[in-house]
Motif scaffolding. Sequence first.
Motif, mmCIF file in Angstrom:
data_model
loop_
_atom_site.group_PDB
_atom_site.id
_atom_site.type_symbol
_atom_site.label_atom_id
_atom_site.label_comp_id
_atom_site.label_asym_id
_atom_site.label_seq_id
_atom_site.Cartn_x
_atom_site.Cartn_y
_atom_site.Cartn_z
ATOM 1 N N CYS A 1 52.288 55.390 20.697
ATOM 2 C CA CYS A 1 51.472 54.545 19.811
ATOM 3 C C CYS A 1 52.364 54.072 18.666
ATOM 4 O O CYS A 1 52.430 54.696 17.612
ATOM 5 C CB CYS A 1 50.265 55.321 19.280
ATOM 6 S SG CYS A 1 49.044 55.696 20.542
ATOM 7 N N GLU B 1 44.429 55.314 27.825
ATOM 8 C CA GLU B 1 45.825 55.368 28.263
ATOM 9 C C GLU B 1 46.275 54.033 28.865
ATOM 10 O O GLU B 1 45.558 53.414 29.653
ATOM 11 C CB GLU B 1 46.011 56.483 29.298
ATOM 12 C CG GLU B 1 47.438 56.663 29.719
ATOM 13 C CD GLU B 1 47.635 57.839 30.668
ATOM 14 O OE1 GLU B 1 48.797 58.135 30.975
ATOM 15 O OE2 GLU B 1 46.647 58.461 31.098
ATOM 16 N N ASP B 2 47.465 53.602 28.466
ATOM 17 C CA ASP B 2 48.100 52.383 28.979
ATOM 18 C C ASP B 2 47.339 51.098 28.657
ATOM 19 O O ASP B 2 47.515 50.081 29.329
ATOM 20 C CB ASP B 2 48.356 52.477 30.490
ATOM 21 C CG ASP B 2 49.314 53.603 30.844
ATOM 22 O OD1 ASP B 2 50.204 53.908 30.024
ATOM 23 O OD2 ASP B 2 49.164 54.183 31.931
ATOM 24 N N CYS B 3 46.532 51.097 27.607
ATOM 25 C CA CYS B 3 45.907 49.861 27.112
ATOM 26 C C CYS B 3 46.896 49.243 26.124
ATOM 27 O O CYS B 3 46.727 49.301 24.911
ATOM 28 C CB CYS B 3 44.570 50.156 26.432
ATOM 29 S SG CYS B 3 43.283 50.724 27.551
ATOM 30 N N GLU B 4 47.941 48.666 26.675
ATOM 31 C CA GLU B 4 49.105 48.267 25.895
ATOM 32 C C GLU B 4 48.848 47.161 24.881
ATOM 33 O O GLU B 4 49.618 47.003 23.930
ATOM 34 C CB GLU B 4 50.240 47.855 26.827
ATOM 35 C CG GLU B 4 49.887 46.708 27.736
ATOM 36 C CD GLU B 4 50.858 46.508 28.874
ATOM 37 O OE1 GLU B 4 51.099 45.348 29.217
ATOM 38 O OE2 GLU B 4 51.374 47.511 29.407
ATOM 39 N N ASN B 5 47.794 46.386 25.010
ATOM 40 C CA ASN B 5 47.503 45.311 24.060
ATOM 41 C C ASN B 5 46.329 45.615 23.143
ATOM 42 O O ASN B 5 45.961 44.789 22.306
ATOM 43 C CB ASN B 5 47.252 43.997 24.815
ATOM 44 C CG ASN B 5 48.507 43.535 25.511
ATOM 45 O OD1 ASN B 5 49.567 43.458 24.904
ATOM 46 N ND2 ASN B 5 48.404 43.264 26.798
ATOM 47 N N THR C 1 44.707 46.042 30.323
ATOM 48 C CA THR C 1 45.751 45.401 29.515
ATOM 49 C C THR C 1 45.255 44.218 28.684
ATOM 50 O O THR C 1 45.951 43.791 27.768
ATOM 51 C CB THR C 1 46.924 44.939 30.402
ATOM 52 O OG1 THR C 1 46.430 44.056 31.410
ATOM 53 C CG2 THR C 1 47.613 46.121 31.051
ATOM 54 N N ASN D 1 50.439 55.536 25.172
ATOM 55 C CA ASN D 1 51.012 54.206 25.469
ATOM 56 C C ASN D 1 50.131 53.034 25.041
ATOM 57 O O ASN D 1 50.211 51.958 25.627
ATOM 58 C CB ASN D 1 51.385 54.093 26.948
ATOM 59 C CG ASN D 1 52.513 55.035 27.300
ATOM 60 O OD1 ASN D 1 53.503 55.116 26.584
ATOM 61 N ND2 ASN D 1 52.349 55.770 28.383
ATOM 62 N N CYS D 2 49.346 53.240 24.014
ATOM 63 C CA CYS D 2 48.636 52.115 23.385
ATOM 64 C C CYS D 2 49.594 51.539 22.337
ATOM 65 O O CYS D 2 49.419 51.725 21.132
ATOM 66 C CB CYS D 2 47.335 52.578 22.731
ATOM 67 S SG CYS D 2 46.048 53.045 23.895
ATOM 68 N N SER D 3 50.618 50.875 22.806
ATOM 69 C CA SER D 3 51.750 50.480 21.955
ATOM 70 C C SER D 3 51.400 49.435 20.903
ATOM 71 O O SER D 3 52.131 49.282 19.926
ATOM 72 C CB SER D 3 52.905 49.987 22.820
ATOM 73 O OG SER D 3 52.481 48.948 23.670
ATOM 74 N N SER D 4 50.295 48.722 21.042
ATOM 75 C CA SER D 4 49.890 47.714 20.050
ATOM 76 C C SER D 4 48.783 48.200 19.122
ATOM 77 O O SER D 4 48.389 47.481 18.198
ATOM 78 C CB SER D 4 49.411 46.445 20.763
ATOM 79 O OG SER D 4 50.436 45.895 21.546
#
Length: 188
Positions: free
Chosen positions: A159, A111-115, A92, A135-138
């Motif tokens: 994404c 996966e799930d590296c949200e920042n 993260t 889920n790499c939302s940023s």
Amino acid sequence: GVTLVNCDELGTNAFYQCSKLNMVSLDGPLSVIGEMPFEGCFEINLLTIRTELNVRPHLLFANDVDEFNNQYSNLETININNVFDEEFKGYTNLLFVTVLESDIVPLSCFEDCENLIQIVFSKEVTHISERAFSNCSSLSTLKLSFSGETIGCRSFYGCLEIKDFSFLDTVTTFEDFCLSRTNLTSFN
């Protein structure tokens, strides 16, 4: 910083609590890696890996991903030759990654590296696996040249910041949910 060029063994806690260390480059053959050789090196902000590791990168610092995320918030940039399944899954604090040699994006690699903000692939990519960037939302900057025909299931799921998916112009097979929950507005 520390650059290890001819190192083939990195022992347990080899650099334990080197509190001023801010950069590490692993360039040598590294056939043996002990437990957490950089444990307590909280100021490291750049990690370059030009050799094959037999462990996920967080294990250089901590026993598990949660501990790594909680204690190593300064490590924002990783440059790495090759990536493997789940290489950075759940990291993260990671903001920038450059992949120097890989031509595939493995299963759940980011996966799930949200920042995570930016990923650069230096070589042309021929395969994007399941949940590669899920889920790499940023993630707003993804620099890659893609020549493959298939993108895996949930590969870009969630994404939200990628606006331009034109690099996928060679794709003929879009697997389940591959572009779901994105802010895609157009595609050529």
